[in-house]
Design an enzyme around this catalytic site. Sequence first.
Site, PDB file in Angstrom:
ATOM      1  N   GLY A 115       0.751  -1.118  -0.205  1.00  0.00           N
ATOM      2  CA  GLY A 115       0.047  -0.079   0.036  1.00  0.00           C
ATOM      3  C   GLY A 115       0.956   1.185   0.022  1.00  0.00           C
ATOM      4  N   ASP A 140      -8.053  -1.706   1.535  1.00  0.00           N
ATOM      5  CA  ASP A 140      -8.550  -0.398   1.825  1.00  0.00           C
ATOM      6  C   ASP A 140      -8.870   0.324   0.610  1.00  0.00           C
ATOM      7  OD1 ASP A 140      -8.328  -1.032   4.565  1.00  0.00           O
ATOM      8  OD2 ASP A 140      -6.374   0.030   4.677  1.00  0.00           O
ATOM      9  N   ARG A 175     -33.961  -5.623  15.590  1.00  0.00           N
ATOM     10  CA  ARG A 175     -32.917  -5.009  16.216  1.00  0.00           C
ATOM     11  C   ARG A 175     -32.168  -4.072  15.023  1.00  0.00           C
ATOM     12  NH1 ARG A 175     -29.675  -9.920  18.810  1.00  0.00           N
ATOM     13  NH2 ARG A 175     -30.965 -10.189  20.754  1.00  0.00           N
ATOM     14  N   GLY A 183     -10.795  -0.405   6.653  1.00  0.00           N
ATOM     15  CA  GLY A 183     -10.646   0.568   5.642  1.00  0.00           C
ATOM     16  C   GLY A 183      -9.567   1.841   6.027  1.00  0.00           C
ATOM     17  N   ARG A 184      -9.172   1.678   7.371  1.00  0.00           N
ATOM     18  CA  ARG A 184      -8.318   2.701   7.752  1.00  0.00           C
ATOM     19  C   ARG A 184      -8.868   4.115   7.359  1.00  0.00           C
ATOM     20  NH1 ARG A 184      -2.332   2.036   6.298  1.00  0.00           N
ATOM     21  NH2 ARG A 184      -2.851   3.639   4.840  1.00  0.00           N
TER      22      ARG A 184
HETATM   23  O1  F6P Z   1      -4.573  -1.503   5.446  1.00  0.00           O
HETATM   24  C1  F6P Z   1      -5.176  -2.881   5.567  1.00  0.00           C
HETATM   25  C2  F6P Z   1      -5.824  -3.109   6.977  1.00  0.00           C
HETATM   26  O2  F6P Z   1      -6.497  -4.414   7.151  1.00  0.00           O
HETATM   27  C3  F6P Z   1      -6.582  -1.976   7.527  1.00  0.00           C
HETATM   28  O3  F6P Z   1      -7.889  -1.855   7.017  1.00  0.00           O
HETATM   29  C4  F6P Z   1      -6.554  -2.115   9.156  1.00  0.00           C
HETATM   30  O4  F6P Z   1      -6.644  -0.881   9.608  1.00  0.00           O
HETATM   31  C5  F6P Z   1      -5.044  -2.480   9.291  1.00  0.00           C
HETATM   32  O5  F6P Z   1      -4.854  -3.138   8.154  1.00  0.00           O
HETATM   33  C6  F6P Z   1      -4.932  -3.367  10.259  1.00  0.00           C
HETATM   34  O6  F6P Z   1      -3.536  -3.739  10.493  1.00  0.00           O
HETATM   35  P1  F6P Z   1      -2.938  -4.753  11.442  1.00  0.00           P
HETATM   36  O7  F6P Z   1      -2.586  -5.892  10.559  1.00  0.00           O
HETATM   37  O8  F6P Z   1      -1.635  -4.029  11.993  1.00  0.00           O
HETATM   38  O9  F6P Z   1      -3.708  -5.136  12.398  1.00  0.00           O
END
Ligand code: F6P
Length: 378
Positions: A115, A140, A175, A183-184
Amino acid sequence: MKKVAILTNGGDAPGLNAVIRAIVKTARTNGVECYGFIEGYKGLLENNYVKLDLASNASGLLHKGGTIIGTSNSTNVFNYKVVNEDGSVEYKDLSDKCVENIKNAGFDCVFALGGDGTQKSSRDFSLKGVNFIGVPKTIDNDVAHTDMTFGYNTAVSVATEAIDRLHTTAESHHRVMVLEVMGRYAGWIALESAIAGGADVALIPEIPYDINKVVEKINERRSRGKEFTIVVVSEGAMPKDGEMVVKMNLNDGSGLDNIRLGGIGDKVANDIERLTGMVSRSTVLGYVQRGGTPSAFDRVLSTKYGTKAMELAMEGIFNVLVTYKDGKMGYVTLEDVVGNNKVVGAASGNTKESNIRKVELNDDLVRVARDLGMCLGD
Ligand code: F6P
């Protein structure tokens, strides 16, 4: 072009192995030898690599999740965390050692599958005179200059299936079901899966939300006899008068994403229950979104990315990122991918300030959501 190496860096994503396979096959077609560094930039630093061979390790990969050469998302070789014997911590620039390893092994080009953070390091290496070609990987979908990263389509499919399944409980129990997706700092997975799964509310980082708007939507549905609501929340979503919910602050050094997001789904569900009186539950989808077999679309996209990457190497076009734009494969310079985040090493990528591609308010997906009457929290 005689000898090339591949590395996979950052979080795993469906399609990594399909890209590796495509590079290895195109390399074979062109009489080029292919190697893989183990665990991304860590393998590059430790000079740890294996031959990738279609007769053994590089075949039967198309449908396999993960990466056969491993990955690391806590290694910034430009600012590497070294723990001394006395326990003290130092950060060192070890990138020259990596350049030496590439030169000694005689690699004419390194393909970096990753990325924005990975591509920032690729650009920094290119400034040191080595040939890099980046391939945009991440579920993401937030890498600049490319319409779609590989892995994203599979993640959206998994999230969509989860929404379908949550509908069952939502309808049966009357509910509100909240699904937190990854997705960060970009809301692509949340928005696209919300549309695909027919969710009623989608909250994304790009649109700070007003919980009262969500409540209005739930009440409006109830007035029409709909006694349930499906809410999709991106892990980076935040209330308009609040902050992102951080699960953990890591201390891996600058140039890495030291913030682990998570928890916004619970917050949204609790707020909804408090304000509407409806029973609300949250589900965190987590790593199932990026594990397992890639979708057919991602297998083809990954294959296009891998073959194009090797074609570019054969044409002598280096220090670029392979792109998928308006349905066509192409490339942009790594410099363009880095954008304004130019400082080498310490102020690296993969952070909140990175040059990432976010959902824009005039994107078709936003228009579609609004046309459907989906609440985006504003
Ligand atoms: O960037 C991909 C991702 O899966 C994000 O969506 C998520 O916030 C992050 O990586 C989680 O990373 P880690 O593997 O460090 O928990």
